[in-house]
Design a protein around this motif. Structure first.
Motif, mmCIF file in Angstrom:
data_model
loop_
_atom_site.group_PDB
_atom_site.id
_atom_site.type_symbol
_atom_site.label_atom_id
_atom_site.label_comp_id
_atom_site.label_asym_id
_atom_site.label_seq_id
_atom_site.Cartn_x
_atom_site.Cartn_y
_atom_site.Cartn_z
ATOM 1 N N GLY A 391 -6.420 -4.141 28.165
ATOM 2 C CA GLY A 391 -5.457 -5.088 28.713
ATOM 3 C C GLY A 391 -4.699 -4.597 29.918
ATOM 4 O O GLY A 391 -3.839 -5.318 30.447
ATOM 5 N N SER A 392 -4.977 -3.382 30.375
ATOM 6 C CA SER A 392 -4.256 -2.874 31.547
ATOM 7 C C SER A 392 -4.620 -3.623 32.818
ATOM 8 O O SER A 392 -3.898 -3.528 33.820
ATOM 9 C CB SER A 392 -4.543 -1.383 31.731
ATOM 10 N N THR A 393 -5.716 -4.364 32.816
ATOM 11 C CA THR A 393 -6.107 -5.151 33.984
ATOM 12 C C THR A 393 -5.712 -6.614 33.841
ATOM 13 O O THR A 393 -6.180 -7.446 34.631
ATOM 14 C CB THR A 393 -7.629 -5.053 34.194
ATOM 15 N N ALA A 394 -4.871 -6.949 32.869
ATOM 16 C CA ALA A 394 -4.468 -8.335 32.641
ATOM 17 C C ALA A 394 -3.010 -8.515 33.059
ATOM 18 O O ALA A 394 -2.634 -8.205 34.193
ATOM 19 C CB ALA A 394 -4.702 -8.709 31.171
ATOM 20 N N TYR A 395 -2.165 -8.987 32.136
ATOM 21 C CA TYR A 395 -0.755 -9.277 32.448
ATOM 22 C C TYR A 395 -0.025 -8.018 32.916
ATOM 23 O O TYR A 395 0.820 -8.060 33.815
ATOM 24 C CB TYR A 395 -0.086 -9.857 31.205
ATOM 25 N N SER A 396 -0.346 -6.884 32.327
ATOM 26 C CA SER A 396 0.308 -5.635 32.719
ATOM 27 C C SER A 396 0.060 -5.320 34.184
ATOM 28 O O SER A 396 0.961 -4.836 34.885
ATOM 29 C CB SER A 396 -0.192 -4.491 31.832
ATOM 30 N N LEU A 397 -1.142 -5.582 34.669
ATOM 31 C CA LEU A 397 -1.442 -5.341 36.084
ATOM 32 C C LEU A 397 -0.597 -6.241 36.978
ATOM 33 O O LEU A 397 -0.096 -5.807 38.015
ATOM 34 C CB LEU A 397 -2.929 -5.566 36.328
ATOM 35 N N SER A 398 -0.418 -7.501 36.579
ATOM 36 C CA SER A 398 0.410 -8.414 37.366
ATOM 37 C C SER A 398 1.868 -7.982 37.383
ATOM 38 O O SER A 398 2.583 -8.236 38.353
ATOM 39 C CB SER A 398 0.298 -9.834 36.794
ATOM 40 N N ALA A 399 2.324 -7.335 36.312
ATOM 41 C CA ALA A 399 3.709 -6.873 36.233
ATOM 42 C C ALA A 399 3.909 -5.502 36.872
ATOM 43 O O ALA A 399 5.019 -4.960 36.808
ATOM 44 C CB ALA A 399 4.163 -6.829 34.774
#
Length: 619
Positions: A391-399
């Motif tokens: 999940g590091s390339t999902a919402y966390s990346l956007s944040a």
């Protein structure tokens, strides 16, 4: 003399050297004969090295599915084209024998929603192929939760959301190996091209080759804890908490509840205090000392507690004490809100991330973050993201979070729009237990979502615990974990794409292009120069003619009008003669430009004649 004394001082006697060498040989012999026990730190170091080597071997191991019998197909249920392709794929897997392994076709499990879908047309399929009744099965969430061992491997037809949904289906069981084909928009988790499906399936189930590598994607186990409101006497009137996929209350939350004269409402409703509670002092009230404000707040709090909770201990109500949020949180996990023990509501296994945010509230979220039961920090932001390496390339990346390799066992903590400049994302080891709690003095509640699903409200005092799940999600790799991950970064996110800097003196394609452009510029420059020279020469002759005409016109204006009218024809002929004579005197070559100029002079003469008074009179 000084040099001799220095040599005598630094010289070692031969007897001393012999004694040291004897001691050294004796010590080495003693170490060789007597084995030395390993220290605890040495044992720990050896164990850590062994664990790392085992993890490396697991990541590089080739896995071969031994004679699989069943396959589960997870596809987009809203795309008729994919549903039709699912029907064709199911028929292929059922009817195609694996001759290299001497095995028959597979038993295929299809989504139960496809049974009545017109694009799948199950009734016609069974009537045409009667043996499909035993080979074509249907799966639902209950089958995945209770009989996951019946599935040997999974094929996904869709995008990243389809892969995450597959993980969501197996909540309390081991996920079967997943072969994901890219039919979505991004395709970060889908490694295989749908055009190569036959070749890839032969690698996976065709008993050919040495096997495939599997990426054991880490999942997080998230448990929501709330308080047992059934034990409170003020909420025993029909209030019940359903621990299903949706947390609901039996009573209508929109109705206000009255408890001993105190009326409470939801967010945005009014709050009525009884008349027996003294009101806080106004600004400038001289009857009350400013130091008594704290006692007044204690008095109000005790009376509110006495009205809201009749079972409050008399001793505690006689001497009320204010407690800060951290003092409250220190005992919340063991005692809960106001002495009630928290109970687990639901547990979810997530592949991507857990998001705790402020929900519909306009206030900033205030969350307490604990790591291994120790308070780490107070989060004052729009929310918090706890993600896996996947999940590091999902919402966390956007944040603003970091990119984490899938083989790094860790939990990424990323704040969402923190109201501070120093709260940066950080990685925590997968062995830690993380707790996110809504403090008692928070202005609003919080909402948490699990892989973008199943939003649950966390009220004041509620919390969610996060640790590594015992059930990872195995996905089939195209090459290996590292190569697939880096290729996905480049293909989907265009990671670090930039034109390469050219070295000094190196010949490139740009140089040839530059030469072509330069030759074109030179050619254009020569053509423009020739045109400019011709235009300038023509303009010089034209200017001379115009000057002569101006002189003639000024002379004509000075003479008498009648004589000018009578001599207009002779005047035009004399002007033409003068122009021809000047052209011959200039030494210019006779040609088309000069004939054109002569014609132009004739035209101008005719124009002047037409505008003369004689011409006007004739008209």
């Amino acid at each position: 003399m000084a040099a001799e004394r220095a040599a005598q001082i630094t010289t070692v006697p031969p007897s001393v050297t012999n004694i040291d060498s004897k001691l050294t040989r004796k010590g080495l012999a003693h170490l060789a004969t007597s084995p030395r026990t390993m220290t605890p730190t040495h044992k720990l170091a050896e164990t850590a090295v062994g664990v790392r080597e085992a993890a490396k071997c697991i990541g590089r191991a080739l896995v071969k599915l031994e004679a699989p019998q069943t396959v589960m197909i997870v596809a987009k249920a809203f795309d008729p084209k994919i549903i039709k392709f699912t029907r064709q794929l199911a028929c292929h897997l059922i009817d195609t024998p694996r001759t290299s392994c001497n095995l028959q076709g597979l038993t295929v499990y299809i989504d139960s929603k496809f049974r009545t879908h017109t694009a799948f047309n199950y009734e016609k399929l069974v009537s045409t192929h009667p043996h499909y009744v035993e080979k074509l099965m249907f799966w639902d969430s209950e089958l995945c939760a209770t009989h996951a061992e019946h599935i040997d491997f999974v094929i996904t037809l869709g995008g990243d959301g389809t892969v995450i949904y597959t993980s969501w289906l197996f909540q309390h069981a081991q996920v079967p190996p997943v072969v994901s084909f890219d039919l979505g928009s991004l395709g970060f988790l889908t490694n295989f091209n749908i055009a190569d499906i036959r070749k890839i399936l032969q690698r996976v189930i065709g008993c050919r080759g040495e096997g495939v590598r599997i990426n054991m994607r880490m999942r997080l186990s998230c448990t929501v804890w709330t308080h047992d409101y059934k034990s409170r006497k003020d909420r025993t009137t029909g209030s019940s908490l359903h621990l299903n996929h949706k947390t609901t209350f039996s009573e209508d939350d929109s109705k206000r509840k009255s408890i001993d004269g105190i009326k409470f409402g939801l967010l945005g409703d009014s709050f009525h205090m009884p008349s027996s509670i003294p009101m806080p002092p106004r600004v400038g009230d001289e009857d009350r000392h400013p130091g008594d404000i704290g006692n007044l707040l204690d008095e109000i709090s005790s009376q509110l507690d006495a009205h809201a909770d009749p079972d409050l201990d008399e001793e505690s109500s006689a001497k009320p004490k204010r407690t800060t949020s951290l003092q409250f949180l220190a005992d919340t996990k063991s005692t809960g809100d106001r002495g009630h023990k928290p109970v687990p509501v639901e547990t979810f296994q997530i592949l991507n991330d857990l998001v705790v945010d402020r929900g519909p509230s306009a206030y900033m979220s205030q969350l307490e973050l604990f790591v291994d039961d120790k308070h780490l920090t107070t989060v004052q932001a729009d929310g918090l993201v706890l993600s896996t390496p996947t999940g590091s390339t999902a919402y966390s990346l956007s944040a603003g979070g970091s990119l984490v390799h899938p083989e790094v066992p860790s939990v990424l903590v990323t704040p969402i729009c923190p109201h501070t400049l120093s709260f940066r994302p950080m990685l925590l080891p997968d062995t830690t237990e993380i707790r996110i709690q809504v403090p008692a003095d928070s202005r609003n509640s919080a909402w948490c979502s699990f892989d973008g699903r199943h939003r649950i409200e966390l009220k004041k005092g509620d919390f969610v615990t996060v640790n590594m799940s015992r059930w990872p999600m195995p996905t089939i790799c195209d090459a290996d974990q590292g190569v697939d991950w880096f290729e996905s970064l480049k293909r989907c996110l265009h990671w670090n794409e930039r034109t390469r800097q050219i070295a000094f003196g190196s010949a490139t394609a740009a140089d040839k292009k530059l030469e072509r452009v330069g030759r074109a510029l030179d050619k254009q420059r020569v053509l423009e120069k020739k045109e400019i020279e011709g235009v300038n020469h023509t303009n010089g002759v034209s200017e001379t003619i115009v000057e002569d005409e101006l002189v003639v016109e000024s002379t004509e204006q000075q003479t008498d009008g009648l004589s000018m009218k009578s001599d207009s024809v002779s005047h035009r002929s004399s002007t033409k003669e003068r122009v021809q004579r000047r052209l011959s005197d200039s030494g210019s070559e006779s040609g088309s430009p000069f004939s054109l100029l002569s014609d132009e002079c004739n035209c101008k003469g005719r124009i002047h004649a037409d505008h003369s008074p004689v011409a006007a009179g004739r008209a």
